[in-house]
Design a protein around this motif. Structure first.
Motif, PDB file in Angstrom:
ATOM      1  N   ALA A  75       0.850  -1.207   0.000  1.00 36.06           N
ATOM      2  CA  ALA A  75       0.000   0.000   0.000  1.00 36.06           C
ATOM      3  C   ALA A  75       0.883   1.255   0.000  1.00 36.06           C
ATOM      4  O   ALA A  75       0.593   2.241  -0.706  1.00 36.06           O
ATOM      5  CB  ALA A  75      -0.923  -0.008   1.207  1.00 36.06           C
ATOM      6  N   ARG A  76       1.955   1.250   0.784  1.00 33.63           N
ATOM      7  CA  ARG A  76       2.871   2.388   0.807  1.00 33.63           C
ATOM      8  C   ARG A  76       3.513   2.613  -0.575  1.00 33.63           C
ATOM      9  O   ARG A  76       3.652   3.753  -1.047  1.00 33.63           O
ATOM     10  CB  ARG A  76       3.964   2.151   1.861  1.00 33.63           C
ATOM     11  N   LEU A  77       3.911   1.497  -1.168  1.00 31.23           N
ATOM     12  CA  LEU A  77       4.533   1.591  -2.482  1.00 31.23           C
ATOM     13  C   LEU A  77       3.556   2.155  -3.507  1.00 31.23           C
ATOM     14  O   LEU A  77       3.928   3.006  -4.354  1.00 31.23           O
ATOM     15  CB  LEU A  77       5.028   0.216  -2.938  1.00 31.23           C
ATOM     16  N   ALA A  78       2.308   1.696  -3.436  1.00 27.96           N
ATOM     17  CA  ALA A  78       1.297   2.188  -4.375  1.00 27.96           C
ATOM     18  C   ALA A  78       1.075   3.674  -4.199  1.00 27.96           C
ATOM     19  O   ALA A  78       0.926   4.426  -5.193  1.00 27.96           O
ATOM     20  CB  ALA A  78      -0.005   1.413  -4.181  1.00 27.96           C
ATOM     21  N   LEU A  79       1.048   4.144  -2.952  1.00 28.58           N
ATOM     22  CA  LEU A  79       0.871   5.579  -2.704  1.00 28.58           C
ATOM     23  C   LEU A  79       2.064   6.382  -3.228  1.00 28.58           C
ATOM     24  O   LEU A  79       1.912   7.484  -3.768  1.00 28.58           O
ATOM     25  CB  LEU A  79       0.688   5.836  -1.203  1.00 28.58           C
ATOM     26  N   ALA A  87      -3.352   1.216  -3.573  1.00 21.83           N
ATOM     27  CA  ALA A  87      -3.081   1.318  -2.137  1.00 21.83           C
ATOM     28  C   ALA A  87      -4.330   0.944  -1.340  1.00 21.83           C
ATOM     29  O   ALA A  87      -4.254   0.236  -0.315  1.00 21.83           O
ATOM     30  CB  ALA A  87      -2.623   2.716  -1.774  1.00 21.83           C
ATOM     31  N   ARG A  88      -5.490   1.415  -1.807  1.00 23.19           N
ATOM     32  CA  ARG A  88      -6.738   1.073  -1.131  1.00 23.19           C
ATOM     33  C   ARG A  88      -7.002  -0.439  -1.166  1.00 23.19           C
ATOM     34  O   ARG A  88      -7.417  -1.026  -0.169  1.00 23.19           O
ATOM     35  CB  ARG A  88      -7.882   1.849  -1.792  1.00 23.19           C
ATOM     36  N   ALA A  89      -6.762  -1.044  -2.336  1.00 24.39           N
ATOM     37  CA  ALA A  89      -6.974  -2.490  -2.474  1.00 24.39           C
ATOM     38  C   ALA A  89      -6.021  -3.263  -1.561  1.00 24.39           C
ATOM     39  O   ALA A  89      -6.403  -4.281  -0.936  1.00 24.39           O
ATOM     40  CB  ALA A  89      -6.782  -2.914  -3.919  1.00 24.39           C
ATOM     41  N   ALA A  90      -4.791  -2.783  -1.459  1.00 22.91           N
ATOM     42  CA  ALA A  90      -3.807  -3.442  -0.596  1.00 22.91           C
ATOM     43  C   ALA A  90      -4.226  -3.335   0.860  1.00 22.91           C
ATOM     44  O   ALA A  90      -4.101  -4.296   1.640  1.00 22.91           O
ATOM     45  CB  ALA A  90      -2.428  -2.824  -0.796  1.00 22.91           C
ATOM     46  N   ALA A  92      -7.244  -3.066   1.878  1.00 25.15           N
ATOM     47  CA  ALA A  92      -8.403  -3.947   2.062  1.00 25.15           C
ATOM     48  C   ALA A  92      -7.951  -5.374   2.355  1.00 25.15           C
ATOM     49  O   ALA A  92      -8.516  -6.076   3.212  1.00 25.15           O
ATOM     50  CB  ALA A  92      -9.288  -3.910   0.829  1.00 25.15           C
ATOM     51  N   GLU A  93      -6.905  -5.826   1.647  1.00 29.87           N
ATOM     52  CA  GLU A  93      -6.335  -7.153   1.906  1.00 29.87           C
ATOM     53  C   GLU A  93      -5.756  -7.220   3.318  1.00 29.87           C
ATOM     54  O   GLU A  93      -5.915  -8.229   4.031  1.00 29.87           O
ATOM     55  CB  GLU A  93      -5.251  -7.459   0.884  1.00 29.87           C
ATOM     56  N   LYS A  94      -5.103  -6.115   3.693  1.00 28.00           N
ATOM     57  CA  LYS A  94      -4.535  -6.081   5.044  1.00 28.00           C
ATOM     58  C   LYS A  94      -5.633  -6.143   6.099  1.00 28.00           C
ATOM     59  O   LYS A  94      -5.497  -6.817   7.132  1.00 28.00           O
ATOM     60  CB  LYS A  94      -3.713  -4.814   5.221  1.00 28.00           C
ATOM     61  N   GLN A  95      -6.746  -5.456   5.826  1.00 28.60           N
ATOM     62  CA  GLN A  95      -7.868  -5.464   6.763  1.00 28.60           C
ATOM     63  C   GLN A  95      -8.456  -6.878   6.908  1.00 28.60           C
ATOM     64  O   GLN A  95      -8.789  -7.307   7.995  1.00 28.60           O
ATOM     65  CB  GLN A  95      -8.952  -4.500   6.276  1.00 28.60           C
ATOM     66  N   SER A  96      -8.555  -7.549   5.783  1.00 28.72           N
ATOM     67  CA  SER A  96      -9.071  -8.925   5.809  1.00 28.72           C
ATOM     68  C   SER A  96      -8.164  -9.831   6.633  1.00 28.72           C
ATOM     69  O   SER A  96      -8.628 -10.673   7.424  1.00 28.72           O
ATOM     70  CB  SER A  96      -9.196  -9.463   4.389  1.00 28.72           C
ATOM     71  N   LEU A  97      -6.849  -9.623   6.440  1.00 28.88           N
ATOM     72  CA  LEU A  97      -5.891 -10.413   7.208  1.00 28.88           C
ATOM     73  C   LEU A  97      -5.931 -10.047   8.691  1.00 28.88           C
ATOM     74  O   LEU A  97      -5.722 -10.895   9.557  1.00 28.88           O
ATOM     75  CB  LEU A  97      -4.483 -10.204   6.662  1.00 28.88           C
ATOM     76  N   ALA A  98      -6.215  -8.772   8.999  1.00 22.77           N
ATOM     77  CA  ALA A  98      -6.313  -8.344  10.394  1.00 22.77           C
ATOM     78  C   ALA A  98      -7.479  -9.055  11.087  1.00 22.77           C
ATOM     79  O   ALA A  98      -7.383  -9.440  12.260  1.00 22.77           O
ATOM     80  CB  ALA A  98      -6.481  -6.835  10.467  1.00 22.77           C
ATOM     81  N   GLU A  99      -8.601  -9.217  10.366  1.00 17.21           N
ATOM     82  CA  GLU A  99      -9.736  -9.943  10.936  1.00 17.21           C
ATOM     83  C   GLU A  99      -9.382 -11.412  11.182  1.00 17.21           C
ATOM     84  O   GLU A  99      -9.720 -11.986  12.216  1.00 17.21           O
ATOM     85  CB  GLU A  99     -10.928  -9.830   9.993  1.00 17.21           C
ATOM     86  N   GLU A 100      -8.677 -12.012  10.208  1.00 18.63           N
ATOM     87  CA  GLU A 100      -8.242 -13.397  10.374  1.00 18.63           C
ATOM     88  C   GLU A 100      -7.265 -13.518  11.532  1.00 18.63           C
ATOM     89  O   GLU A 100      -7.313 -14.475  12.315  1.00 18.63           O
ATOM     90  CB  GLU A 100      -7.588 -13.902   9.084  1.00 18.63           C
TER      91      GLU A 100
END
Length: 229
Positions: A75-79, A87-90, A92-100
């Motif tokens: 996400a940082r790299l994308a920004l 960055a937003r999509a990245a 979102a993946e991080k958020q999904s992993l945070a829930e897991e």
């Protein structure tokens, strides 16, 4: 069906009460120890499975955290490259992993609590098992002591009886000896009595013969008188 049906039954059991109610305490304590050892094996096996599950959960947790850090880096790299959409999509993946990660973390804590509980139960069960084995040794020692005392009493009883028998035989031998002495004192006297009896018998025969001759003479005299008449 064992002595105990559940782990809590063993932990909350009163060994003294069980042994007091048992018809054969030694047999009961052997069964209790066997049941405890089998239960201890089962609890240790359960603990081993929980430890394995905990290690697997730990690996999943580390993997998810590592992936989450990677998505944040992306996400940082994308920004940096001006791609906010990426960055937003990245993120979102991080958020999904945070829930897991949160789910795995709860699972890990639950396994940790379960393992701590099993560890405590193993400790209590081991203490109960040690107490049971100590009582088993005590029962064995008491049995040996009682057996030794019974053996000693039986030996004493046998010795008492043997002493009584020996005394009886001793008195019996004394009576035999006394009777033998009396019989020995009569030896020789019997012959004298027989001789005296025979001599007396001869004198008696002479007296009877004389009396017989007198009767014959008297009877002969009477017959002569009858003929003269």
């Amino acid at each position: 069906m064992g002595i105990f049906s559940r782990l809590t039954d063993i932990i909350n059991s009163n060994l003294n009460s069980l042994l007091d109610r048992a018809e054969d305490p030694q047999k009961m304590i052997r069964l209790i120890i066997q049941e405890m050892e089998e239960t201890l094996v089962e609890v240790r096996s359960s603990s081993a499975r929980v430890i394995a599950d905990k290690k697997e959960a730990q690996r999943r947790l580390e993997r998810v955290r590592s992936e989450s850090e990677e998505w944040e880096s992306k996400a940082r790299l994308a920004l940096e490259k001006g791609r906010e959409d990426l960055a937003r999509a990245a993120l979102a993946e991080k958020q999904s992993l945070a829930e897991e990660e949160a789910i795995i973390d709860q699972e890990f804590k639950a396994l940790d609590d379960h393992l701590a509980q099993l560890s405590e139960e193993i400790s209590q069960l081991q203490q109960k098992l040690n107490d049971a084995k100590a009582k088993q040794k005590s029962l064995v020692m008491r049995h040996k002591t009682v057996s030794s005392r019974m053996k000693a009493k039986r030996q004493l009883h046998r010795e008492t009886l043997q002493d009584a028998f020996e005394k009886f035989e001793h008195y019996e031998r004394r009576m035999d000896n006394m009777e033998s002495e009396v019989e020995a004192m009569d030896l020789g006297r019997e012959g004298k009595h027989q001789l005296a009896d025979e001599i007396d018998s001869l004198a008696q025969d002479d007296s009877i013969n004389a009396e017989l001759e007198r009767l014959k003479a008297d009877m002969g005299g009477k017959k002569g008188s009858d003929k003269a008449e």
